[in-house]
Design an enzyme around this catalytic site. Structure first.
Site: not given
Length: 481
Positions: A258, A224
């Site tokens: 993110c 991720e």
């Protein structure tokens, strides 16, 4: 051998022993029942509820200023949502699935099905921006799939890492779930362990190093990552709405997220009104000075402050216009930086080449939306993409002509909130998923099982040697479009 090297060697030896212990316990355990899986998930829930104060205080101390409500809302509630969703659905997810039999064997009682078995021991490497969520949200699906886990929090959150280790130790035996803490040496050793699966939340450069280490044991990975996630504001968009929702996301954790907006494309004629709307949205959310507003989160450390400030300073020196939100710019104040809008910087500046991951936002203008889409496609594939507009055909064009991990329409950073849908990247922004059924499947081994029927018809149908011309002709006849 100096003291630090000796310490690192001791940590690595303890880590190797933990991996071996968990692997042995997994083999000895056999089938992992629904009751055991739910119990482990429930203990993780109970752990977070009991230790929420200590964890919130630790996160705040690591950042310098991070309001308790921010940690409660994103780290704690985000993790609890994943855990509770897994607890609710795991019984359905783990049921074996019947598959169609192979002809002609199924005519004589042969059966096939798929069982979802635990992979074994999963390593989870969290990151610093959401230190609880990036470890405990994937843990929900790791436990639902029947695995055991070893967690390595980021070394940039030492107080949080220690608080999490103490909390986990109270609720889990080390053979089930355990936290290991250490510096970069331990992190490198962690990714080199023979895990049955490894999860990393982090940056692309770190991911490449982790992949190299994991390749030694052919460990499957869930990565991720992040990247420069774009926002496209169409000509049909409500500028005030687009500005407000972009700023709500950009202000979250001071941009240290993110899936946050990294740069925005807006029609050239709307550039100035949009900049005004962004400033207005910021002022309504974070009134007063960035140095004193209690809701404005600090940057994690001085190195990242210098990195972000360097991006903005270089762009300004190269001729980009910079608008400061939250009062006049006075440098980092207790690791707090203001949100700065960097307008139309040159394409080769650092802020256009690297993920910002902090309180700065690039605003770019376009004349043709197709040109904006082409520019986005010229970059590595982002973790997220955002479109604002009321034009259905244009919306479809953006969806069909871009590639990203996920998308939010007329919103920013909301698609990860869908716990029953997969969350993950593609290309430079990652691989694999967690969240929802796809998260369970990520950490489970789909094991095909065939059970022979009461009669084997191969000899009857001439399917065994010595092969006949008749069989060859029959096969030849069946080979057709």
């Amino acid at each position: 051998m100096d003291q630090m090297t000796t310490l690192a060697a001791t940590e690595v030896a303890e880590l190797e022993a933990l991996v071996a212990r968990q692997k042995a316990a997994r083999i000895a355990e056999g089938a992992v029942s629904l009751a055991v899986r739910k119990d482990r998930i429930q203990r993780a829930i109970n752990m977070l509820v009991k230790h929420r104060d200590a964890l919130c205080e630790a996160v705040h101390a690591d950042f310098g200023n991070r309001p308790r409500v921010v940690t409660m809302m994103y780290d704690l509630m985000g993790s609890l949502t994943s855990l509770k969703h897994a607890r609710k659905e795991v019984g359905k997810w783990m049921k074996p699935q019947r598959r169609k039999g192979a002809m002609p064997f199924s005519l004589f009682g042969a059966k096939g099905w798929v069982e979802y078995h635990p992979k074994g021991v999963v390593g989870i490497m969290g990151t610093w921006n959401y230190p609880l969520y990036t470890t405990l949200s994937p843990l929900a699906y790791v436990l639902a799939a029947g695995n055991r886990a070893i967690i390595k929090p980021s070394e940039l959150n030492p107080r949080t890492a220690n608080a999490l280790a103490a909390a986990v130790a109270e609720f889990f035996d080390p053979s089930e779930v355990v936290v290991v803490n250490g510096g970069l040496e331990l992190g490198q050793a962690f990714s080199a362990q023979p895990f049955d699966h490894l999860v990393l939340t982090g940056g692309t450069a770190v991911a490449k190093a982790v992949m190299k280490n994991a390749a030694e044991h052919l460990v499957p990975l869930t990565l991720e990552l992040g990247g420069k996630s774009p926002v496209i504001v169409g000509r049909s968009a409500d500028l005030a709405l687009a500005a407000e929702r972009t700023m709500v996301a950009k202000g979250t954790n001071s941009g240290q997220l993110c899936v946050n907006a990294d740069y925005v494309y807006v029609a050239k004629e709307s550039l100035e009104p949009f900049v005004v709307a962004l400033r207005g949205a910021y002022d309504s959310l974070y009134p007063g000075s960035y140095a004193s507003n209690p809701d404005w989160v600090s940057v994690i450390n001085e190195r990242h402050c210098a990195r972000i400030d360097g991006y903005v300073s270089e762009a300004a020196a190269r001729g980009a216009r910079v608008e400061t939100c939250g009062g006049p710019f006075a440098g980092a104040q207790g690791k707090r930086l203001p949100l700065r809008l960097v307008i139309d910087p040159p394409a080769d500046t650092a802020i256009m080449q690297n993920e910002i991951f902090g309180p700065a936002l690039v605003v770019l203008s376009y004349e043709r939306l197709e040109d904006a889409v082409a520019a986005i496609n010229a970059r590595p594939r982002p973790l997220a993409l955002y479109y604002f507009g009321k034009d259905a055909a244009e919306e479809r064009y953006v969806l069909d002509h871009t590639i990203s991990g996920g998308v939010s329409l007329n919103e920013v950073a909301m698609h990860p909130a869908l716990d029953d849908a997969p969350f993950g990247g593609i290309g430079d922004s990652g691989m694999g998923h967690y969240h929802g059924h796809e998260g369970f499947l990520e950490f489970a081994h789909a094991r095909t099982i065939y059970k022979a029927g009461w009669y084997d018809p191969r000899k009857l149908f001439g399917l065994l040697p010595p092969y006949s011309k008749k069989l060859e002709a029959m096969i030849e006849k069946s080979i057709k479009p």
